[in-house]
Design a protein around this motif. Structure first.
Motif, PDB file in Angstrom:
ATOM      1  N   SER A 288       0.842  -1.190   0.000  1.00 15.54           N
ATOM      2  CA  SER A 288       0.000   0.000   0.000  1.00 15.54           C
ATOM      3  C   SER A 288       0.883   1.249   0.000  1.00 15.54           C
ATOM      4  O   SER A 288       2.104   1.166   0.159  1.00 15.54           O
ATOM      5  CB  SER A 288      -0.912  -0.022   1.240  1.00 15.54           C
ATOM      6  OG  SER A 288      -1.863   1.004   1.210  1.00 15.54           O
ATOM      7  N   ALA A 289       0.265   2.408  -0.174  1.00 14.09           N
ATOM      8  CA  ALA A 289       1.003   3.671  -0.165  1.00 14.09           C
ATOM      9  C   ALA A 289       0.049   4.814   0.148  1.00 14.09           C
ATOM     10  O   ALA A 289      -1.126   4.772  -0.240  1.00 14.09           O
ATOM     11  CB  ALA A 289       1.686   3.916  -1.518  1.00 14.09           C
ATOM     12  N   HIS A 290       0.559   5.844   0.816  1.00 14.27           N
ATOM     13  CA  HIS A 290      -0.310   6.941   1.240  1.00 14.27           C
ATOM     14  C   HIS A 290      -0.815   7.774   0.075  1.00 14.27           C
ATOM     15  O   HIS A 290      -1.855   8.427   0.169  1.00 14.27           O
ATOM     16  CB  HIS A 290       0.429   7.841   2.252  1.00 14.27           C
ATOM     17  CG  HIS A 290       1.249   8.921   1.631  1.00 14.27           C
ATOM     18  ND1 HIS A 290       2.432   8.672   0.956  1.00 14.27           N
ATOM     19  CD2 HIS A 290       1.042  10.266   1.559  1.00 14.27           C
ATOM     20  CE1 HIS A 290       2.925   9.819   0.524  1.00 14.27           C
ATOM     21  NE2 HIS A 290       2.112  10.792   0.862  1.00 14.27           N
ATOM     22  N   TRP A 291      -0.101   7.758  -1.066  1.00 12.24           N
ATOM     23  CA  TRP A 291      -0.501   8.557  -2.215  1.00 12.24           C
ATOM     24  C   TRP A 291      -1.591   7.899  -3.057  1.00 12.24           C
ATOM     25  O   TRP A 291      -2.112   8.496  -4.005  1.00 12.24           O
ATOM     26  CB  TRP A 291       0.704   8.850  -3.119  1.00 12.24           C
ATOM     27  CG  TRP A 291       1.528   7.638  -3.471  1.00 12.24           C
ATOM     28  CD1 TRP A 291       2.695   7.240  -2.896  1.00 12.24           C
ATOM     29  CD2 TRP A 291       1.233   6.667  -4.480  1.00 12.24           C
ATOM     30  NE1 TRP A 291       3.156   6.076  -3.479  1.00 12.24           N
ATOM     31  CE2 TRP A 291       2.270   5.701  -4.454  1.00 12.24           C
ATOM     32  CE3 TRP A 291       0.200   6.500  -5.408  1.00 12.24           C
ATOM     33  CZ2 TRP A 291       2.301   4.600  -5.316  1.00 12.24           C
ATOM     34  CZ3 TRP A 291       0.223   5.398  -6.258  1.00 12.24           C
ATOM     35  CH2 TRP A 291       1.271   4.468  -6.205  1.00 12.24           C
ATOM     36  N   CYS A 292      -1.956   6.674  -2.711  1.00 10.16           N
ATOM     37  CA  CYS A 292      -2.888   5.870  -3.511  1.00 10.16           C
ATOM     38  C   CYS A 292      -4.310   5.992  -2.958  1.00 10.16           C
ATOM     39  O   CYS A 292      -4.593   5.491  -1.862  1.00 10.16           O
ATOM     40  CB  CYS A 292      -2.418   4.414  -3.498  1.00 10.16           C
ATOM     41  SG  CYS A 292      -3.635   3.212  -4.057  1.00 10.16           S
ATOM     42  N   PRO A 293      -5.242   6.655  -3.658  1.00 12.06           N
ATOM     43  CA  PRO A 293      -6.610   6.819  -3.146  1.00 12.06           C
ATOM     44  C   PRO A 293      -7.317   5.510  -2.789  1.00 12.06           C
ATOM     45  O   PRO A 293      -7.947   5.429  -1.721  1.00 12.06           O
ATOM     46  CB  PRO A 293      -7.321   7.568  -4.284  1.00 12.06           C
ATOM     47  CG  PRO A 293      -6.221   8.338  -4.958  1.00 12.06           C
ATOM     48  CD  PRO A 293      -5.035   7.425  -4.911  1.00 12.06           C
ATOM     49  N   PRO A 294      -7.258   4.444  -3.624  1.00  9.63           N
ATOM     50  CA  PRO A 294      -7.914   3.200  -3.220  1.00  9.63           C
ATOM     51  C   PRO A 294      -7.321   2.618  -1.929  1.00  9.63           C
ATOM     52  O   PRO A 294      -8.030   2.015  -1.127  1.00  9.63           O
ATOM     53  CB  PRO A 294      -7.672   2.267  -4.414  1.00  9.63           C
ATOM     54  CG  PRO A 294      -7.483   3.174  -5.571  1.00  9.63           C
ATOM     55  CD  PRO A 294      -6.755   4.364  -5.017  1.00  9.63           C
ATOM     56  N   CYS A 295      -6.023   2.829  -1.735  1.00  7.05           N
ATOM     57  CA  CYS A 295      -5.385   2.370  -0.498  1.00  7.05           C
ATOM     58  C   CYS A 295      -5.932   3.142   0.697  1.00  7.05           C
ATOM     59  O   CYS A 295      -6.249   2.560   1.741  1.00  7.05           O
ATOM     60  CB  CYS A 295      -3.865   2.566  -0.568  1.00  7.05           C
ATOM     61  SG  CYS A 295      -3.033   1.647  -1.875  1.00  7.05           S
ATOM     62  N   ARG A 296      -6.056   4.444   0.545  1.00  7.63           N
ATOM     63  CA  ARG A 296      -6.550   5.282   1.636  1.00  7.63           C
ATOM     64  C   ARG A 296      -7.981   4.916   1.996  1.00  7.63           C
ATOM     65  O   ARG A 296      -8.405   5.079   3.142  1.00  7.63           O
ATOM     66  CB  ARG A 296      -6.497   6.761   1.224  1.00  7.63           C
ATOM     67  CG  ARG A 296      -5.133   7.266   0.821  1.00  7.63           C
ATOM     68  CD  ARG A 296      -4.182   7.445   1.968  1.00  7.63           C
ATOM     69  NE  ARG A 296      -4.630   8.411   2.954  1.00  7.63           N
ATOM     70  CZ  ARG A 296      -3.856   8.870   3.926  1.00  7.63           C
ATOM     71  NH1 ARG A 296      -2.615   8.446   4.049  1.00  7.63           N
ATOM     72  NH2 ARG A 296      -4.320   9.745   4.786  1.00  7.63           N
TER      73      ARG A 296
END
Length: 266
Positions: free
Chosen positions: A42-50
């Motif tokens: 995951s990554a903080h810049w990824c909307p689906p992740c958030r």
């Protein structure tokens, strides 16, 4: 020759795992007394992740942690500050940000080509399910933990690996529950045969098997892509008349739509 990839246990042998309070540990410590591990790419810049992370965190704290699941955040963040901020929102462990090369190797070894992705491993670090996100989403209380892959998957729970693996789909949206179950049982022996070939975690799945029981979600789109005729409209509270053109049938009153033809409430 044949240059087989390193097993996950070897890749993770020297991994630096960190807890929320900054304590460092080995992968063996992280897996101790656990039923399964989930590598969360995951990554903080990824909307689906958030969007997915708070849901997963809720399921983890409510049920999954107590039932033996440990989650390890494998960051695809581009900056350490982003990693730290994002990890601060999570209730589980993380692969230290300094392990950038290992993060990339794990993604490659597990076939992760998009995030968020959740990969389920057993306590010996052998692959159980590469589609953990769908498995957890359909079973957030962990009744089926550690989510061994089902031989015949339900399309309603997501597309699975349909873009990567040749997939046999049984379309039975108009059949009753008993007929759908019979069709699923007929597919099971062949599906189990191909699934068994992947039990060592090294050989890729050659064929996947799915069943489509409802007209919701991907059913209409896949029917169209496969050149199959669209289904008639499901029962509707208003009389409907056929409309020319349009992409999929749709009720202008309620917005419901499926299939290849367009209708309008009379």
């Amino acid at each position: 020759i044949p240059w087989k990839p390193k097993p996950l246990s070897e890749l993770l042998a020297g991994a630096k795992i960190v807890s929320k309070d900054g304590r460092e540990m080995s992968i063996a410590e992280a897996a101790k007394d656990r039923v399964a591990l989930a590598l969360y790419f995951s990554a903080h810049w990824c909307p689906p992740c958030r969007a997915f992370t708070p849901k997963m965190a809720g399921w983890y704290t409510s049920d999954l942690q107590a039932k033996g699941l440990e989650v390890i955040f494998v960051s695809w963040d581009k900056e350490e500050e982003g990693f730290k901020e994002y990890f601060g929102e999570m209730p589980w462990l993380a692969l230290d940000y300094s392990e950038r090369k290992l993060s990339a190797k794990l993604g490659s070894a597990l076939g992760v080509d998009g995030i968020p992705a959740l990969v389920i491993l057993d306590k010996d670090l052998k692959l159980i399910n590469s589609e953990g996100r769908e498995a957890v989403t359909s079973d957030p209380k962990g009744e089926e933990l550690p989510w061994h892959p089902k031989p015949v998957k339900d399309l309603a729970q997501g597309p699975g690996s349909i873009n990567e693996v040749k997939t046999v789909i049984a379309y039975c949206e108009t059949q009753d529950a008993a007929q759908q179950k019979a069709i699923e049982e007929a597919l099971r022996p062949m599906a189990e045969k191909y699934l068994a070939k992947t039990s060592d975690g090294e050989d890729p799945l050659e064929f996947s098997f799915m069943i489509c029981k409802t007209t919701d979600g991907l059913s209409a789109k896949l029917r169209g892509m496969s050149g199959l005729p669209g289904l008639p409209p499901p029962p509707h509270e208003h009389p409907l008349e056929r409309m020319p053109g349009g992409d999929g049938w749709s009720c202008d009153g309620c917005g419901a739509g499926v299939g290849d033809e367009r209708f309008h409430c009379t």
